[in-house]
Design an enzyme around this catalytic site. Sequence first.
Site, PDB file in Angstrom:
ATOM      1  CG  ASP A  35      -1.861  -1.197   1.301  1.00  0.00           C
ATOM      2  OD1 ASP A  35      -2.175  -1.656   0.263  1.00  0.00           O
ATOM      3  OD2 ASP A  35      -2.192  -1.577   2.530  1.00  0.00           O
ATOM      4  CD  GLU A  51      -8.915  -2.651  -0.246  1.00  0.00           C
ATOM      5  OE1 GLU A  51      -9.255  -2.592   0.929  1.00  0.00           O
ATOM      6  OE2 GLU A  51      -7.988  -3.459  -0.908  1.00  0.00           O
TER       7      GLU A  51
END
Length: 321
Positions: free
Chosen positions: A33, A200
């Site tokens: 991420d 997301e």
Amino acid sequence: MYLYTLILLFLASANVNAYANPGACSGNCWTHDPGLYQRKSDGKYFRFATGGGIHIASADSLEGPWTDDGYVLPSGSIIDLDGKTNLWAPDLHYHDGTYYLYYAVSSLGSQNSATGVATSKTMEAGSWTDHGTTGIESTPSSPYNTIDANWIAVGGTQYVNFGSYWNNLFQVEMENGLKVKSGATPHQIAYNASGIHRQEAAFMFERNNYFYLTFSGGIALGYNDTWPAPGEEYFIAVCRSTSATGGFVDKNGVSCLNSGGSLLLSSHDFVYGPGGQGILQDSSKGFVLYYHYADTRIGKAVEDYQFGWNQLKWENDWPSV
């Protein structure tokens, strides 16, 4: 839901040569991420990643060599929630001489979440101050999960996009970089109606009078246990609008509130499950898509994830890799 199924079918049958391979990376190329930013003063790159107090790596070029510089918040967050020593999903921006880093405090599968913020003048390890919660918080009664924050400014107004699963992606107006605007109510900007709503990692950016909303879909983790069915692994999609606050559609004109989204990057060659993406406006390379991926030549566990980046190409004001 029908469109989302079409995306999965396309992923499963995509030409493996349709995408450029990631740009070169040397040194410490692990990430998860990632958040990526180029320092204003000297052009040095700083890469941040999920885990501990947010990993920091730095390099003089995107290609590296990348060095491990420690953590943003070595002792974790001052936000008193489960997960406060294992922070997620860093997002970086620069405003009025200060670097801001948003992070998530949460635990897997939980809506007991908050978006925190830390600031620095340099982005170096040891220079960060934790300000705790931004006021962007969720509980099991919320329609959203307040992780994966992403900041954007439009004129003099600042917004944060956020969300993961549940009712997916939302946006809220900020008072400043540290706090949500008093009385502001989050509104939904994207929704995947299929299954358990695997959507997301919103990241929004502006180019040529369009606002682009990128996001990750599919199965993000657990590849070391079981390979997902072909096409069900992580991927990156995009919608666009002439407004930063809504109206996002894909290349076919399908609303992102109705499972829309045009594929930007999926598995190919040795790249598996790319996602957790962002966009860097690089001083020399232009718009750069960055992300993590599992390199099938190395391993599929989170500990093996690699830093990927590609310069974006453009056609009719739509990006491609």
